[in-house]
Scaffold this motif. Structure first.
Motif, PDB file in Angstrom:
ATOM      1  N   LEU A   1       0.825  -1.208   0.000  1.00  0.00           N
ATOM      2  CA  LEU A   1       0.000   0.000   0.000  1.00  0.00           C
ATOM      3  C   LEU A   1       0.859   1.257   0.000  1.00  0.00           C
ATOM      4  O   LEU A   1       0.497   2.269  -0.616  1.00  0.00           O
ATOM      5  CB  LEU A   1      -0.937  -0.010   1.208  1.00  0.00           C
ATOM      6  CG  LEU A   1      -2.057  -1.056   1.156  1.00  0.00           C
ATOM      7  CD1 LEU A   1      -2.837  -1.059   2.475  1.00  0.00           C
ATOM      8  CD2 LEU A   1      -3.003  -0.798  -0.017  1.00  0.00           C
ATOM      9  N   ILE A   2       2.011   1.203   0.664  1.00  0.00           N
ATOM     10  CA  ILE A   2       2.934   2.340   0.634  1.00  0.00           C
ATOM     11  C   ILE A   2       3.454   2.555  -0.786  1.00  0.00           C
ATOM     12  O   ILE A   2       3.553   3.694  -1.266  1.00  0.00           O
ATOM     13  CB  ILE A   2       4.097   2.125   1.619  1.00  0.00           C
ATOM     14  CG1 ILE A   2       3.591   2.191   3.063  1.00  0.00           C
ATOM     15  CG2 ILE A   2       5.201   3.163   1.404  1.00  0.00           C
ATOM     16  CD1 ILE A   2       4.627   1.812   4.104  1.00  0.00           C
ATOM     17  N   VAL A   3       3.777   1.460  -1.482  1.00  0.00           N
ATOM     18  CA  VAL A   3       4.210   1.572  -2.887  1.00  0.00           C
ATOM     19  C   VAL A   3       3.126   2.246  -3.720  1.00  0.00           C
ATOM     20  O   VAL A   3       3.398   3.134  -4.536  1.00  0.00           O
ATOM     21  CB  VAL A   3       4.552   0.182  -3.460  1.00  0.00           C
ATOM     22  CG1 VAL A   3       4.717   0.234  -4.979  1.00  0.00           C
ATOM     23  CG2 VAL A   3       5.830  -0.359  -2.820  1.00  0.00           C
ATOM     24  N   GLY A   4       1.867   1.837  -3.512  1.00  0.00           N
ATOM     25  CA  GLY A   4       0.763   2.456  -4.239  1.00  0.00           C
ATOM     26  C   GLY A   4       0.618   3.935  -3.924  1.00  0.00           C
ATOM     27  O   GLY A   4       0.388   4.757  -4.828  1.00  0.00           O
ATOM     28  N   ALA A   5       0.774   4.278  -2.650  1.00  0.00           N
ATOM     29  CA  ALA A   5       0.656   5.686  -2.250  1.00  0.00           C
ATOM     30  C   ALA A   5       1.763   6.536  -2.863  1.00  0.00           C
ATOM     31  O   ALA A   5       1.535   7.673  -3.286  1.00  0.00           O
ATOM     32  CB  ALA A   5       0.695   5.792  -0.720  1.00  0.00           C
ATOM     33  N   THR A   6       2.978   5.976  -2.944  1.00  0.00           N
ATOM     34  CA  THR A   6       4.077   6.740  -3.539  1.00  0.00           C
ATOM     35  C   THR A   6       3.871   6.935  -5.040  1.00  0.00           C
ATOM     36  O   THR A   6       4.194   8.001  -5.581  1.00  0.00           O
ATOM     37  CB  THR A   6       5.429   6.065  -3.277  1.00  0.00           C
ATOM     38  OG1 THR A   6       5.431   4.741  -3.833  1.00  0.00           O
ATOM     39  CG2 THR A   6       5.717   5.991  -1.797  1.00  0.00           C
TER      40      THR A   6
END
Length: 414
Positions: A92-97
């Motif tokens: 999810l952090i990858v998606g947010a970035t």
């Protein structure tokens, strides 16, 4: 599931089909999401009028974090456990970035996004490996890693085509919205994995001794096969990382009109081979030992580099990339399998995997600079031949010093 830092009893218990599919599709959609952070990032930032210097800074910070974070990430997965939760959070952090880069293409915003993206990505790798080991155990880990490699390659190919189309027909910005969107089915796939299929029940973790990183580090450094593996893969990546950039440069000089298509094929052809043969390589390693195919993967690199040094036809150069697929399949599956074998009695699988990953990263980071300097002063053929010699040394290290780590007397299936 408290991480695989302690010994795990060998098991031939097969996980449910639902859990296997969950890991398959997580690998697929994760690769989809990560493709956007490759060459597409450079294209997007260039279209936003970034200077080459600024682009270089944000790419470098990502590479540094990816390199320096290998050991801490492995230790984190070992110490914390809950691999599925860690993988979901970091995805999810990858998606947010990716979403952040799409809507805020300013220097400080992208710099920060790269920091978070690289920090999250470096945890996802060992978390996925630990999930795979937890589902199938040591006796079947090779085939499971092979399936991971297959779906990851298929995801990369699909993403490269779909994102290329988005960039062409919509905009470079659209690529990062697609990357962000792909993390949603990736997380959903993770939760197809049933906790009851793990060798250590995630819902009812057993009490375990406190994790000591320094003791764990001393344990892995004391294992001679792991040190030999780290040295050999470091040499391999020192030779390998610069081969494709050099080949792409030659293709561009010799066939400028078709260069983009030919370079794309140089990337797709090995991915196709990885998708085709990785599960078989993993299965063979489980049943007959990992060393024979590991030697094949190492041997393919110096042969490939020598062939490039004497090739002048761009079409032939694309065909030579078939050998890259063999190397990528062998090392992508069997290196982690060897790490699992070596750490089976003492644990610390993820920390050991991070240790080997640091060696890979160091080799790759030096490779392009070394080859570039040799090509500048002595020519491209000399650079290819130098890389071939380094690759041959890596092959000899494995041949002369690396023992077979797989106990093939253990049963691998019911």
């Amino acid at each position: 599931m408290r991480g695989f830092k302690g010994p795990v009893a060998p098991s031939i218990h097969a996980p449910s089909k639902r859990s296997q599919i969950g890991v398959d599709w997580f690998a697929f959609f994760l690769a989809d999401a990560q493709v956007g952070f490759g060459p597409f990032l450079t294209v997007y930032l260039t279209s936003e009028k970034w200077t080459n210097a600024d682009i270089g800074i944000v790419l470098t910070v990502g590479s540094l974090i990816a390199l320096l974070g290998q050991l801490p990430a492995g230790a984190l997965v070992d110490a914390v456990g809950r691999e599925r939760t860690l993988a979901a959070t970091c995805t999810l952090i990858v998606g947010a970035t990716a979403f952040s880069i799409a809507i805020w293409p300013t220097f400080y915003a992208v710099f920060l996004a790269q920091v978070f993206h690289s920090g999250a990505s470096v945890v996802i790798g060992p978390a996925l490996a630990a999930i795979s080991l937890g589902l199938v155990g040591h006796n079947l880990i090779g085939e499971r890693l092979g399936r991971n490699a297959r779906f990851s390659s298929l995801g990369s190919m699909f993403a490269a085509a779909s994102m290329g189309a988005c960039g062409y027909y919509l905009s470079s910005q659209a690529v990062f919205f697609v990357s962000a969107a792909m993390t949603i089915p990736a997380v959903m796939a993770l939760y197809l994995i049933q906790p009851s299929d793990f060798h250590r029940e995630e819902l009812e973790p057993k009490p375990e001794p406190e994790y000591h990183p320094l003791h764990a580090a001393k344990t892995i450094i004391s294992k001679r096969p792991l040190l030999i593996l780290a040295a050999s893969v470091g040499l391999f990546h020192l030779a390998n990382a610069a081969v494709l950039p050099l080949a792409a440069n030659l293709i561009t000089l010799r066939s400028s009109r078709a260069a983009t298509v030919l370079v794309a094929l140089c990337i797709i052809v090995p991915q196709f081979i990885v998708a085709l043969i990785s599960p078989w390589m993993g299965r063979y390693g489980d049943q007959h030992g990992r060393r024979p195919l590991l030697l094949l993967g190492f041997a393919a690199l110096p042969v490939r580099a020598v062939l490039f040094s004497y090739s002048s036809d761009p079409i032939v150069m694309v065909a030579i990339q078939l050998l890259d697929g063999i190397s990528a399949s062998a090392l992508g599956v069997l290196v982690a399998g060897v790490v699992a074998d070596v750490t089976q009695d003492s644990g610390n699988f993820n920390l050991a995997l991070g240790f080997v990953g640091v060696s890979m990263g160091l080799g790759a980071s030096i490779s392009t600079t070394l080859a570039g300097e040799i090509a500048l002063h002595f020519g491209t053929s000399a650079a290819f031949l130098t890389l071939a010699v380094i690759g041959l040394i890596a092959f000899l290290v494995v041949t002369l010093a690396m023992p077979e780590t797989r106990n093939i007397e253990e049963p691998v299936g019911e």
